[in-house]
Write a protein that holds these residues in place. Structure first.
Motif, PDB file in Angstrom:
ATOM      1  N   VAL A 151       0.865  -1.178   0.000  1.00 14.00           N
ATOM      2  CA  VAL A 151       0.000   0.000   0.000  1.00 14.00           C
ATOM      3  C   VAL A 151       0.902   1.228   0.000  1.00 14.00           C
ATOM      4  N   ASN A 152       1.092   1.783  -1.170  1.00 17.74           N
ATOM      5  CA  ASN A 152       2.014   2.913  -1.320  1.00 17.74           C
ATOM      6  C   ASN A 152       3.383   2.615  -0.714  1.00 17.74           C
ATOM      7  N   GLY A 153       3.865   1.406  -1.018  1.00 19.19           N
ATOM      8  CA  GLY A 153       5.186   1.024  -0.574  1.00 19.19           C
ATOM      9  C   GLY A 153       5.253   0.461   0.828  1.00 19.19           C
ATOM     10  N   VAL A 154       4.086   0.298   1.475  1.00 18.59           N
ATOM     11  CA  VAL A 154       4.043  -0.236   2.840  1.00 18.59           C
ATOM     12  C   VAL A 154       3.333  -1.581   2.827  1.00 18.59           C
ATOM     13  N   SER A 155       3.944  -2.615   3.397  1.00 20.29           N
ATOM     14  CA  SER A 155       3.309  -3.922   3.503  1.00 20.29           C
ATOM     15  C   SER A 155       2.256  -3.888   4.601  1.00 20.29           C
ATOM     16  N   MET A 156       1.040  -4.335   4.263  1.00 18.35           N
ATOM     17  CA  MET A 156      -0.084  -4.321   5.212  1.00 18.35           C
ATOM     18  C   MET A 156      -0.685  -5.716   5.364  1.00 18.35           C
ATOM     19  N   LYS A 157       0.142  -6.754   5.221  1.00 18.25           N
ATOM     20  CA  LYS A 157      -0.347  -8.124   5.296  1.00 18.25           C
ATOM     21  C   LYS A 157      -0.966  -8.446   6.641  1.00 18.25           C
ATOM     22  N   SER A 158      -0.396  -7.902   7.721  1.00 20.28           N
ATOM     23  CA  SER A 158      -0.941  -8.166   9.060  1.00 20.28           C
ATOM     24  C   SER A 158      -2.338  -7.575   9.191  1.00 20.28           C
ATOM     25  N   PHE A 159      -2.543  -6.397   8.581  1.00 18.92           N
ATOM     26  CA  PHE A 159      -3.870  -5.788   8.603  1.00 18.92           C
ATOM     27  C   PHE A 159      -4.846  -6.625   7.794  1.00 18.92           C
TER      28      PHE A 159
END
Length: 328
Positions: A151-159
């Motif tokens: 997400v815009n260069g940020v991993s949000m797999k935990s979310f």
């Protein structure tokens, strides 16, 4: 719903294509809402239409009836169908109703249509629609998986994992793209509205062996439905919520899996799907998906999966068929 072009088009076509069926007949519209189906029936030449609506929307239906100059044909009745008494206890020729909910049954009005059928429909009367089918297929759900990888260069797999936990408590109603469907659909339930009973709908339980028709991510089970209308001369009209068809307000229903699995083309995907009516609300259902081991369940006779036992069975059946053709 009034902006649902596919829905409105299907009902109008089914009624207009069968003017010979509606001409001079008495019609009952169960759950009439704004009265659009009642007006369709009146436009097709119905002698009398009883438009039954329990909510305050009946006031809008009355205005729509007047606006279209059908006050002498359409009578709007503000009540639950179970409380209605028709003038002279007459029987109707046709019941029309848009009773379907998400995945057909959730928050639907089928129980009320069945009640109306048993109390008001002539023995040779018709129902529009007259049949419905629920389908299911394994699918990918990128909105619950890949779309959160970056997400815009940020991993949000935990979310995303938390979203899936939340989604497991309530099926997701959203548009599923055709390329997200991983296998040919299987029939979960076929309903003949002329014969179905309320008891038939308490619990639906099926076990499927789906065969992946492409490589992909198995992330959920997609559920949708179709409805078929009677026809006297033309091809029957079918209202479909298939991902391949025009989008409807019902969209598709997806049961999201907590964890994904990679599948290859021709790989078997085994699962059990259970729809059980809620004890707290007759118009709600609990959906349970149980992932099964394809090695441990029986495959259909003509299974096209890549498991050795199915390949051998297919080869044997093809040999017998070829022998039969040579001897014919």
């Amino acid at each position: 719903m009034l902006k649902d072009k596919a829905r409105n088009k299907a009902y109008k076509q089914a009624i207009q294509d069968n003017k010979d069926i509606f001409e001079g007949k008495v019609i009952l519209d169960v759950g009439a809402g704004t009265g659009i189906l009642s007006v369709f029936a009146a436009q097709a030449g119905a002698k009398k239409v009883f438009a039954v609506e329990a909510s305050d929307i009946y006031k809008i239906a009355e205005e729509v009836v007047k606006e279209n100059n059908f006050e002498d044909t359409i009578q709007v009745i503000h009540d639950r169908i179970e409380n209605v008494t028709l003038p002279g206890n007459i029987k109707v020729d046709i019941i029309v109703s848009e009773w379907m909910g998400f995945y057909l049954l959730h928050e639907g009005m089928l129980d009320s249509v069945i009640w109306a059928r048993d109390h008001f429909l002539k023995s040779d009367g018709l129902l529009f629609p007259e049949a419905a089918t629920i389908y299911s297929s394994p699918c990918s759900v990128p909105t619950m998986y890949e779309e959160w990888d970056h997400v815009n260069g940020v991993s949000m797999k935990s979310f995303a994992s938390k979203l899936r936990i939340q989604a497991s408590q309530k099926p997701d109603t959203t548009v599923v793209k055709p390329d997200q469907i991983l296998a040919e659909p299987e029939v979960v339930l076929w309903i003949d509205l002329r014969e179905v009973t309320v008891e038939d709908l308490h619990c639906i339980k099926v076990q499927h062996i789906a065969v992946a028709n492409k490589q992909g991510k198995y992330q959920g089970i997609c559920i949708w439905f179709t409805c078929t209308f009677p026809s006297s001369s033309t091809e029957p009209v079918i209202l479909s919520t298939d991902p391949d068809e025009e989008e409807t307000h019902w969209k598709q229903t997806t049961v999201v899996l907590p964890n994904e699995a990679d599948v290859q083309e021709s790989e078997p995907i085994a699962y059990e799907l259970v729809l059980t009516r809620s004890e707290n609300n007759d118009r709600h259902y609990n959906i349970e998906v149980i992932m099964l081991d394809p090695e441990e369940v029986e495959h259909p006779e003509y299974c096209s999966c890549h498991m050795t036992k199915c390949i051998l069975v297919r080869a044997m059946l093809e040999k017998y068929e070829n022998n039969d053709m040579e001897n014919a």
